[in-house]
Design a protein around this motif. Sequence first.
Motif, PDB file in Angstrom:
ATOM      1  N   ALA A  56       2.444   4.339 -10.849  1.00 19.98           N
ATOM      2  CA  ALA A  56       1.635   4.231  -9.636  1.00 19.98           C
ATOM      3  C   ALA A  56       1.022   5.565  -9.245  1.00 19.98           C
ATOM      4  O   ALA A  56      -0.128   5.629  -8.794  1.00 19.98           O
ATOM      5  CB  ALA A  56       2.481   3.683  -8.494  1.00 19.98           C
ATOM      6  N   ARG A  57       1.769   6.646  -9.415  1.00 20.27           N
ATOM      7  CA  ARG A  57       1.271   7.971  -9.020  1.00 20.27           C
ATOM      8  C   ARG A  57       0.083   8.405  -9.867  1.00 20.27           C
ATOM      9  O   ARG A  57      -0.725   9.232  -9.429  1.00 20.27           O
ATOM     10  CB  ARG A  57       2.392   9.000  -9.130  1.00 20.27           C
ATOM     11  N   ALA A  58      -0.050   7.812 -11.066  1.00 19.81           N
ATOM     12  CA  ALA A  58      -1.130   8.203 -11.975  1.00 19.81           C
ATOM     13  C   ALA A  58      -2.284   7.217 -11.980  1.00 19.81           C
ATOM     14  O   ALA A  58      -3.208   7.350 -12.781  1.00 19.81           O
ATOM     15  CB  ALA A  58      -0.569   8.336 -13.397  1.00 19.81           C
ATOM     16  N   SER A  59      -2.272   6.232 -11.054  1.00 18.92           N
ATOM     17  CA  SER A  59      -3.161   5.077 -11.205  1.00 18.92           C
ATOM     18  C   SER A  59      -4.103   4.868 -10.033  1.00 18.92           C
ATOM     19  O   SER A  59      -3.810   5.217  -8.893  1.00 18.92           O
ATOM     20  CB  SER A  59      -2.329   3.806 -11.377  1.00 18.92           C
ATOM     21  N   ASP A  60      -5.235   4.220 -10.367  1.00 23.41           N
ATOM     22  CA  ASP A  60      -6.124   3.624  -9.372  1.00 23.41           C
ATOM     23  C   ASP A  60      -5.987   2.102  -9.382  1.00 23.41           C
ATOM     24  O   ASP A  60      -6.084   1.449  -8.350  1.00 23.41           O
ATOM     25  CB  ASP A  60      -7.578   4.001  -9.653  1.00 23.41           C
ATOM     26  N   VAL A  61      -5.790   1.563 -10.580  1.00 26.18           N
ATOM     27  CA  VAL A  61      -5.605   0.123 -10.765  1.00 26.18           C
ATOM     28  C   VAL A  61      -4.405  -0.070 -11.682  1.00 26.18           C
ATOM     29  O   VAL A  61      -4.380   0.468 -12.789  1.00 26.18           O
ATOM     30  CB  VAL A  61      -6.847  -0.544 -11.394  1.00 26.18           C
ATOM     31  N   VAL A  62      -3.394  -0.818 -11.228  1.00 23.69           N
ATOM     32  CA  VAL A  62      -2.218  -1.100 -12.047  1.00 23.69           C
ATOM     33  C   VAL A  62      -2.210  -2.580 -12.407  1.00 23.69           C
ATOM     34  O   VAL A  62      -2.287  -3.444 -11.528  1.00 23.69           O
ATOM     35  CB  VAL A  62      -0.905  -0.747 -11.326  1.00 23.69           C
ATOM     36  N   ALA A  86       3.152   4.551  -4.781  1.00 21.85           N
ATOM     37  CA  ALA A  86       1.744   4.210  -4.564  1.00 21.85           C
ATOM     38  C   ALA A  86       1.148   4.966  -3.389  1.00 21.85           C
ATOM     39  O   ALA A  86       1.839   5.282  -2.421  1.00 21.85           O
ATOM     40  CB  ALA A  86       1.620   2.719  -4.322  1.00 21.85           C
ATOM     41  N   ARG A  87      -0.133   5.229  -3.500  1.00 26.66           N
ATOM     42  CA  ARG A  87      -0.859   5.770  -2.379  1.00 26.66           C
ATOM     43  C   ARG A  87      -1.779   4.680  -1.836  1.00 26.66           C
ATOM     44  O   ARG A  87      -2.144   3.755  -2.570  1.00 26.66           O
ATOM     45  CB  ARG A  87      -1.687   6.984  -2.791  1.00 26.66           C
ATOM     46  N   PRO A  88      -2.154   4.748  -0.546  1.00 23.31           N
ATOM     47  CA  PRO A  88      -3.052   3.737   0.018  1.00 23.31           C
ATOM     48  C   PRO A  88      -4.338   3.629  -0.800  1.00 23.31           C
ATOM     49  O   PRO A  88      -4.898   4.631  -1.248  1.00 23.31           O
ATOM     50  CB  PRO A  88      -3.328   4.276   1.430  1.00 23.31           C
TER      51      PRO A  88
END
Length: 281
Positions: A56-62, A86-88
Motif C-alpha cells: 500500500a505504501r508503494a501504490s496508487d492502485v492496488v 494506505a494513504r488517502p
Amino acid sequence: MSEQRADVIGLGMIGGGVAVSLARRGRVPVVYDIRPDAADHLAGVPAPLASPAEVARASDVVLVAVVDADQARTVLSGEQGLLSGARPGLVVVLLSTVAVPVVRELAETCAKAGVELLDCGVTPGDKAAENGLVAILGGAESTVERATPVLADFAKRVVHCGPLGAGMATKIARNVITYGTWRAVHEASTLAEAAGVDPAKLLTVIDAADPEGATLLSWQRMRLAGKPETRAMVPQVERLLDKDLAAAQDLAGRVGVAVPLVDVARKHGKETLEIRVREDA
C-alpha cells in the motif's frame, strides 16, 4: 503510460497473470503473497514484499486477487493489512468474486481510511497473463476513470456496469450462465447417452451447427432489442419450446434420466420468452 503505481496482492492464476501483464506493459508491480516464492515463475514480476501494508505504501492502485471474502478482509484489515499502510486517495480494485453485500462492507471499511474501492469481476481467468481479461467494474465514475489506465494494462476490455456492487453482480450473473450451461450440457449428454448415442456425436452436431455459440445469447439479444416483430414471434416460439422440451421429458422418462433443468425450462417457458417492446423501437 500513466505514472500511476499499480500493485498486486495475491499471485494465484488471476493475480499472477495480472502482474505479468502489467510488467509486460512496463508497469512493473510491487506484489505480495503469503508464499515467498509466488513470483519465482512470473515473468518480470519481482519478489513479494513482506506485507500488504508495504504494498500500500508503494501504490496508487492496488489490485486484490485473493480467493474469498475472509481473505479479502484479512488483506485489508489484518495485522500489517493494506489499510494500515494506505494513504488517502488510494484505490483498491477487488478482483475476487464475493457476494455483493461483502463488496459494500469492504467499501465501508476502506472509506474509513480514506481509500476508495472498486469491485472488479474478471473473466476468463486463464487469459490473465495475456492481457486477455474483461474487467467488469462497479463503483464511482470518477474512481473508475482514475483506475482505467491501470485496468487497460491487463484487460482487453473494461466495462463499467454501474455503481458499487454492479460489477460483482454482473460477474455473478455471468457465472450463472457458465454453470447453468454446464448443467444443460450435462443433462443433454446424459440423455443422449442413455438413448444409445455417443455423447461425442452430440458435441459434433453442436460444433457444426453453431460453432460460435451464437444461439446461446440469440433470444436475450432479441429481448433487449425489444422490437414489435420479435414479440410477434413469441407464440410460435413458445409452441416450439413447449413441444421440444415435452419430447425431452418423454425421452428422459423412457430412459430413466432425471432432467430437472429441462423441467424448469419448460415450466417457465413463457417467462423466458417474454418480450417488452421498447417505446423507441
